[in-house]
Design a protein around this motif. Sequence first.
Motif, PDB file in Angstrom:
ATOM      1  N   GLY A 134      -8.085   9.568   8.213  1.00 35.24           N
ATOM      2  CA  GLY A 134      -7.492   8.426   7.522  1.00 35.24           C
ATOM      3  C   GLY A 134      -8.255   7.134   7.705  1.00 35.24           C
TER       4      GLY A 134
ATOM      5  N   LEU B  91      -9.611   6.227   1.612  1.00 32.82           N
ATOM      6  CA  LEU B  91      -8.556   7.001   0.972  1.00 32.82           C
ATOM      7  C   LEU B  91      -7.535   6.039   0.395  1.00 32.82           C
ATOM      8  CD1 LEU B  91      -8.029   9.797   3.623  1.00 32.82           C
ATOM      9  CD2 LEU B  91      -9.181   9.974   1.426  1.00 32.82           C
ATOM     10  N   ARG B  92      -7.015   6.404  -0.770  1.00 36.17           N
ATOM     11  CA  ARG B  92      -6.058   5.542  -1.449  1.00 36.17           C
ATOM     12  C   ARG B  92      -4.886   6.399  -1.908  1.00 36.17           C
ATOM     13  NH1 ARG B  92      -7.405   2.597  -6.991  1.00 36.17           N
ATOM     14  NH2 ARG B  92      -7.170   4.755  -7.559  1.00 36.17           N
ATOM     15  N   ASP B  93      -3.687   5.919  -1.721  1.00 36.34           N
ATOM     16  CA  ASP B  93      -2.501   6.635  -2.188  1.00 36.34           C
ATOM     17  C   ASP B  93      -2.169   6.189  -3.603  1.00 36.34           C
ATOM     18  OD1 ASP B  93      -2.009   8.099   0.179  1.00 36.34           O
ATOM     19  OD2 ASP B  93      -1.157   6.304   1.094  1.00 36.34           O
ATOM     20  N   LYS B  94      -1.997   7.177  -4.489  1.00 36.55           N
ATOM     21  CA  LYS B  94      -1.594   6.878  -5.864  1.00 36.55           C
ATOM     22  C   LYS B  94      -0.143   7.298  -6.035  1.00 36.55           C
ATOM     23  CE  LYS B  94      -4.977   6.856  -9.016  1.00 36.55           C
ATOM     24  NZ  LYS B  94      -5.778   7.439 -10.097  1.00 36.55           N
ATOM     25  N   LYS B  95       0.630   6.461  -6.679  1.00 40.60           N
ATOM     26  CA  LYS B  95       2.041   6.739  -6.895  1.00 40.60           C
ATOM     27  C   LYS B  95       2.223   7.740  -8.029  1.00 40.60           C
ATOM     28  CE  LYS B  95       3.447   2.172  -5.418  1.00 40.60           C
ATOM     29  NZ  LYS B  95       4.077   0.906  -5.821  1.00 40.60           N
ATOM     30  N   GLU B  96       3.400   8.340  -8.046  1.00 43.13           N
ATOM     31  CA  GLU B  96       3.745   9.227  -9.153  1.00 43.13           C
ATOM     32  C   GLU B  96       3.841   8.394 -10.427  1.00 43.13           C
ATOM     33  OE1 GLU B  96       7.251  12.299 -10.542  1.00 43.13           O
ATOM     34  OE2 GLU B  96       7.057  11.775  -8.443  1.00 43.13           O
TER      35      GLU B  96
ATOM     36  N   THR C 198       2.112  13.895 -10.200  1.00 42.10           N
ATOM     37  CA  THR C 198       2.640  13.714  -8.849  1.00 42.10           C
ATOM     38  C   THR C 198       1.812  12.713  -8.057  1.00 42.10           C
ATOM     39  OG1 THR C 198       1.340  15.568  -8.029  1.00 42.10           O
ATOM     40  CG2 THR C 198       3.564  16.052  -8.773  1.00 42.10           C
ATOM     41  N   SER C 199       2.436  12.150  -7.028  1.00 41.05           N
ATOM     42  CA  SER C 199       1.716  11.224  -6.155  1.00 41.05           C
ATOM     43  C   SER C 199       0.682  12.018  -5.376  1.00 41.05           C
ATOM     44  CB  SER C 199       2.683  10.521  -5.213  1.00 41.05           C
ATOM     45  OG  SER C 199       3.347  11.464  -4.414  1.00 41.05           O
ATOM     46  N   ARG C 200      -0.416  11.355  -5.035  1.00 38.53           N
ATOM     47  CA  ARG C 200      -1.496  12.045  -4.328  1.00 38.53           C
ATOM     48  C   ARG C 200      -2.377  11.026  -3.628  1.00 38.53           C
ATOM     49  NH1 ARG C 200      -2.420  11.356  -9.513  1.00 38.53           N
ATOM     50  NH2 ARG C 200      -4.492  10.961 -10.308  1.00 38.53           N
ATOM     51  N   ARG C 201      -3.214  11.543  -2.777  1.00 45.42           N
ATOM     52  CA  ARG C 201      -4.176  10.715  -2.051  1.00 45.42           C
ATOM     53  C   ARG C 201      -5.546  11.027  -2.630  1.00 45.42           C
ATOM     54  NH1 ARG C 201      -3.843   9.882   4.295  1.00 45.42           N
ATOM     55  NH2 ARG C 201      -2.693   8.099   3.586  1.00 45.42           N
TER      56      ARG C 201
END
Length: 101
Positions: free
Chosen positions: A44, A57-62, A77-80
């Motif tokens: 991370g 790394l970036r979190d993307k929302k649903e 779906t949400s994903r990294r």
Amino acid sequence: MSTNTVTRADLAEAVYREIGLSRSESAELVESVIDHISDALLRGESVKLAGFGTFSLRDKKERMGRNPKTGEAVPITSRRVLSFKPSQVMRERVDSALSNK
């Protein structure tokens, strides 16, 4: 080196030519660097290479997307995801190389 894609073998060959390590040592060095970068990202952490850029790394929302074939709305779906932000030095270097063509 390849014309369209730089491979691990290309990087190892460049290390061999520039630094003078043996070909096997050069290949091990390239693999080691890639492994260290990968391991840091898996933990991370962001990886910053001065004069090159930053991997993070970036979190993307649903969100809602659309199937291009049918036009049907489909939830994504949400994903990294892995992202790369080039440094200002790299941006300027690439821009100047592209503008000279």
